[in-house]
Scaffold this motif. Structure first.
Motif, PDB file in Angstrom:
ATOM      1  N   VAL B  26      -8.116   5.192  -2.471  1.00  0.00           N
ATOM      2  CA  VAL B  26      -7.723   4.786  -1.120  1.00  0.00           C
ATOM      3  C   VAL B  26      -6.800   5.838  -0.506  1.00  0.00           C
ATOM      4  O   VAL B  26      -6.958   6.232   0.651  1.00  0.00           O
ATOM      5  N   THR B  27      -5.857   6.323  -1.302  1.00  0.00           N
ATOM      6  CA  THR B  27      -4.918   7.329  -0.815  1.00  0.00           C
ATOM      7  C   THR B  27      -5.649   8.582  -0.338  1.00  0.00           C
ATOM      8  O   THR B  27      -5.377   9.111   0.736  1.00  0.00           O
ATOM      9  N   MET B  37      -1.281   4.169   2.326  1.00  0.00           N
ATOM     10  CA  MET B  37      -1.825   2.967   1.719  1.00  0.00           C
ATOM     11  C   MET B  37      -0.996   1.750   2.122  1.00  0.00           C
ATOM     12  O   MET B  37      -1.526   0.658   2.313  1.00  0.00           O
TER      13      MET B  37
END
Lengths: 150, 150
Positions: B26-27, B37
């Motif tokens: 996700v980062t 995030m």
């Protein structure tokens, strides 16, 4: 694709809270025994994989070598691990369980399995196995994704 | 009991690596968009639950109010959230999505679902749903255990 994406998203959305809950529960249970969660993780790794170098443990736990070194120092003070010469790398000694460390981990883990069995009493073992397999496949898919998945 | 305990243990042992893999992915994906995030998590919460106070978000994310306040400040600078008066508590204002924040989150989440759907292509949607349900039940059982589960 969207249904599957949403179902996979539902899995991931439960991973963080469960991770936090589990870490908190393990920490509470270990408090009386003078063993930190990090020491417990080290003992488990050594029991499952045999003697390891600090860099090997650091890679597995995805933390720095310095952090692992501190955990190894803690575990040595408890008498649970010892350092051995490494035939493969003279400068990177092996961390190994002592007999006492193995006994401590075995007792700890047996108790964990009993508690978890009771906690999961209402869940079908087949569903638990399906779940573990799904988590493993998702982690592998994420790790293999060229630019990172979701 | 032991079989179930071991199966539950296998689930938990996959939770931490998957949590790390997912957070990393996700980062990486957010990096190009100036969204962290933490900001993403805030936007998701506000989209799902409507306007929230800082203490409400802090409790949900299990982090400090100070940490949430910093995230709210970041999201305000991006124009994704705004503060509103709270009819229920004069001293605790509500954090709410702006139109721009909602558009940003919706686009982000649609892209996540596409990517996740592709990543999970080889996994049966039913197995994903079973997995999510198991994780939810385990987290609830751990949270309810008097002295903490495993």
């Amino acid at each position: 694709m969207s249904t599957r994406g949403e179902a996979a998203y539902a899995v991931l959305s439960h991973v963080r809270p469960l991770h936090l809950q589990a870490a908190r529960a393990v920490t509470r249970r270990l408090q009386g025994q003078g063993i930190t969660m990090a020491v417990r993780a080290l003992l488990e790794r050594l029991e499952d994989q045999g003697p390891q170098t600090v860099p090997q443990v650091a890679e597995w736990l995805d933390v720095s070598r310095q952090a692992v070194q501190r955990v190894v120092d803690d575990a040595r003070r408890l008498g649970h691990v010892e350092l051995r010469d490494n035939p493969a790398h003279r400068r990177s000694r092996l961390v190994a369980l002592t007999g006492e460390g193995r006994r401590a981990y075995t007792a700890l883990h047996a108790e964990e399995l009993r508690t978890l069995g009771a906690l999961a009493a209402g869940i079908e073992p087949d569903d638990l196995r399906t779940c573990a397999a799904v988590l493993e496949r998702l982690a592998a898919a994420l790790a293999a994704a060229p630019h990172g998945g979701a």
